[in-house]
Write a protein that holds these residues in place. Structure first.
Motif, PDB file in Angstrom:
ATOM      1  N   UNK A 196      32.807 -28.387 -10.131  1.00  0.00           N
ATOM      2  CA  UNK A 196      32.584 -29.215 -11.315  1.00  0.00           C
ATOM      3  C   UNK A 196      33.872 -29.560 -12.051  1.00  0.00           C
ATOM      4  N   UNK A 197      34.843 -28.633 -12.090  1.00  0.00           N
ATOM      5  CA  UNK A 197      36.094 -28.941 -12.794  1.00  0.00           C
ATOM      6  C   UNK A 197      36.831 -30.103 -12.133  1.00  0.00           C
ATOM      7  N   UNK A 198      36.876 -30.093 -10.802  1.00  0.00           N
ATOM      8  CA  UNK A 198      37.546 -31.191 -10.098  1.00  0.00           C
ATOM      9  C   UNK A 198      36.787 -32.508 -10.294  1.00  0.00           C
ATOM     10  N   UNK A 199      35.475 -32.435 -10.273  1.00  0.00           N
ATOM     11  CA  UNK A 199      34.669 -33.630 -10.493  1.00  0.00           C
ATOM     12  C   UNK A 199      34.890 -34.161 -11.908  1.00  0.00           C
ATOM     13  N   UNK A 200      34.952 -33.259 -12.877  1.00  0.00           N
ATOM     14  CA  UNK A 200      35.176 -33.688 -14.268  1.00  0.00           C
ATOM     15  C   UNK A 200      36.546 -34.348 -14.437  1.00  0.00           C
ATOM     16  N   UNK A 201      37.559 -33.833 -13.714  1.00  0.00           N
ATOM     17  CA  UNK A 201      38.885 -34.469 -13.785  1.00  0.00           C
ATOM     18  C   UNK A 201      38.828 -35.891 -13.232  1.00  0.00           C
ATOM     19  N   UNK A 202      38.070 -36.074 -12.168  1.00  0.00           N
ATOM     20  CA  UNK A 202      37.927 -37.418 -11.600  1.00  0.00           C
ATOM     21  C   UNK A 202      37.180 -38.342 -12.556  1.00  0.00           C
ATOM     22  N   UNK A 203      36.149 -37.831 -13.178  1.00  0.00           N
ATOM     23  CA  UNK A 203      35.398 -38.648 -14.140  1.00  0.00           C
ATOM     24  C   UNK A 203      36.282 -39.041 -15.322  1.00  0.00           C
ATOM     25  N   UNK A 204      37.156 -38.118 -15.756  1.00  0.00           N
ATOM     26  CA  UNK A 204      38.107 -38.438 -16.833  1.00  0.00           C
ATOM     27  C   UNK A 204      39.101 -39.492 -16.357  1.00  0.00           C
ATOM     28  N   UNK A 205      39.549 -39.395 -15.107  1.00  0.00           N
ATOM     29  CA  UNK A 205      40.448 -40.406 -14.528  1.00  0.00           C
ATOM     30  C   UNK A 205      39.791 -41.775 -14.547  1.00  0.00           C
ATOM     31  N   UNK A 206      38.520 -41.806 -14.216  1.00  0.00           N
ATOM     32  CA  UNK A 206      37.741 -43.048 -14.181  1.00  0.00           C
ATOM     33  C   UNK A 206      37.654 -43.704 -15.560  1.00  0.00           C
ATOM     34  N   UNK A 207      37.731 -42.905 -16.601  1.00  0.00           N
ATOM     35  CA  UNK A 207      37.602 -43.432 -17.960  1.00  0.00           C
ATOM     36  C   UNK A 207      38.903 -44.035 -18.496  1.00  0.00           C
ATOM     37  N   UNK A 253      42.119 -46.579 -18.906  1.00  0.00           N
ATOM     38  CA  UNK A 253      42.229 -48.029 -18.762  1.00  0.00           C
ATOM     39  C   UNK A 253      42.750 -48.425 -17.385  1.00  0.00           C
ATOM     40  N   UNK A 254      42.196 -49.485 -16.841  1.00  0.00           N
ATOM     41  CA  UNK A 254      42.667 -50.075 -15.585  1.00  0.00           C
ATOM     42  C   UNK A 254      42.415 -49.190 -14.367  1.00  0.00           C
ATOM     43  N   UNK A 290      40.513 -47.080  -7.589  1.00  0.00           N
ATOM     44  CA  UNK A 290      41.224 -48.347  -7.796  1.00  0.00           C
ATOM     45  C   UNK A 290      41.985 -48.325  -9.107  1.00  0.00           C
ATOM     46  N   UNK A 291      43.250 -48.733  -9.048  1.00  0.00           N
ATOM     47  CA  UNK A 291      44.022 -49.063 -10.247  1.00  0.00           C
ATOM     48  C   UNK A 291      44.315 -50.542 -10.197  1.00  0.00           C
ATOM     49  N   UNK A 292      43.891 -51.257 -11.230  1.00  0.00           N
ATOM     50  CA  UNK A 292      44.116 -52.693 -11.255  1.00  0.00           C
ATOM     51  C   UNK A 292      42.809 -53.443 -11.363  1.00  0.00           C
ATOM     52  N   UNK A 293      42.855 -54.732 -11.052  1.00  0.00           N
ATOM     53  CA  UNK A 293      41.695 -55.611 -11.181  1.00  0.00           C
ATOM     54  C   UNK A 293      40.847 -55.550  -9.908  1.00  0.00           C
ATOM     55  N   UNK A 294      39.614 -55.087 -10.045  1.00  0.00           N
ATOM     56  CA  UNK A 294      38.743 -54.981  -8.876  1.00  0.00           C
ATOM     57  C   UNK A 294      38.354 -56.351  -8.325  1.00  0.00           C
TER      58      UNK A 294
END
Length: 364
Positions: A59-70, A72-73, A100-104
């Motif tokens: 869960x900690x690794x998943x939460x870090x990814x979810x925070x990354x997703x939040x 900008x860009x 993805x980083x940037x415009x999808x």
């Protein structure tokens, strides 16, 4: 539609590659898998270790990814999302997640890939720049792998000429490789998109780059090889392109230049010899229209997988972790060929990468 947390849980399951996940998703969804009992999971072919993972995910690794997703860009795109590129979805083993980083939006425009040698010649760099400029002028997005040499030149030229470019990485997007291209990566994130199937904190590893190459070709309507030695990662990209129903193009060179031998080999085996960008544009019309559509299943011919691939190599992978060099020694194949074959077997769910090497799965 499953939650992103459920997708991350499934994608992080041990010894469960893209091929197995694709097959599972024909019967169920990530959300259903995460709420099933261990007995139900076992009935659809999951191992005890995979069942335990789904019941108690990292869960900690998943939460870090979810925070990354939040941030900008930055986005994580699961396979069932409308943001997932249509052409990539149709390859035999599509990545379950794209970071993805940037415009999808650039992922939904027709892309042409340019790949080639890291140790490119002056002529090769010039050709990559000229072809990339012509591609963006014709409203194509230029895609490549952010490597030194031909890849970097293609990205630079696309940006310089006012176009967009997509860079597919063999590492997580927080671990830009090569480090020399960090500034270029930042510019691409502003004027195009950086893409990876690897979680943001994953370091570059040799086995990641063939996987990256299949995504480069999968996103594209055609692949241009500018310069390549006989044993080159660019040829792996070309091979995946052919298996995915994409056109492959190659620029010929001097018979005395070792960087031309890979291109000449491709041409001998059916790649189109090109001298001008027009030679490419006249061949990619059908897939160009498919790339603009959200449905591409009737556009892309699917390879047949009825026969067991690479039986000689598969026979040398056992139920305990077998290092790559041991597989190479047993099968009497070069390591680069072993890596390519192991990747294909992994994508088809027949072997799995584990600490210390590869193991054979029940499907294999």
């Amino acid at each position: 539609m499953s939650s992103l947390s459920d997708w991350l849980t499934l994608a992080s399951a041990p010894q469960l590659g893209g091929f197995r996940i694709s097959r599972l998703l024909e019967r169920t969804t990530p959300s259903e898998l995460c709420t099933m009992s261990d007995r139900e999971r076992g009935q659809i072919g999951l191992s005890e270790r995979q069942c335990q993972h789904l019941a108690f995910p990292p869960q900690q690794r998943i939460d870090r990814c979810l925070a990354w997703h939040q941030q900008p860009n930055q986005q994580i795109i699961p396979l069932d999302s409308s943001l997932y590129p249509a052409l990539l979805r149709e390859i035999p083993s599509p990545p379950p997640l794209l970071f993805v980083r940037g415009e999808t939006r650039w992922l939904h425009e027709p892309q042409l890939a340019i790949v080639g040698s890291r140790a490119a010649s002056i002529d090769g760099l010039e050709a990559a720049g000229e072809f990339a400029a012509a591609m963006v002028a014709a409203n194509y997005v230029v895609s490549s792998g952010l490597a030194l040499g031909i890849d970097g030149q293609a990205h630079y030229s696309a940006l310089k000429n006012g176009g967009a470019t997509v860079a597919v990485l063999g590492s997580g997007l927080d671990r830009i490789y090569p480090a020399k291209h960090r500034d270029l990566a930042d510019t691409i994130a502003d004027q195009g998109a950086l893409v990876s199937e690897f979680w943001p904190d994953e370091s570059p590893r040799p086995q990641h780059f063939p996987r990256r190459n299949r995504v480069i070709s999968g996103l594209s309507v055609g692949v241009l090889v500018v310069e390549a030695e006989e044993k080159s990662g660019s040829l792996i990209t070309a091979r995946y392109a052919l298996e995915q129903g994409r056109d492959v193009f190659a620029i010929p060179g001097s018979i005395y230049n070792p960087m031309s031998r890979g291109c000449h080999a491709l041409i001998k085996n059916g790649a189109k010899l090109v001298e001008t960008p027009v030679d490419i544009f006249e061949d990619v019309g059908v897939l160009t229209e498919c790339a603009k559509s959200s449905q591409s299943v009737h556009c892309v011919p699917q390879p047949q997988n009825d026969k067991l691939p690479f039986p000689a190599l598969l026979a040398n992978v056992g139920n305990e972790a077998t290092p790559v060099d041991v597989v190479a020694e047993r099968s009497r194949l070069p390591v680069h060929e072993v890596m390519m074959q192991l990747l294909e077997l992994e994508l088809q769910g027949m072997v799995a990468a584990v600490p210390g090497g590869y193991v054979r799965t029940r499907r294999g």
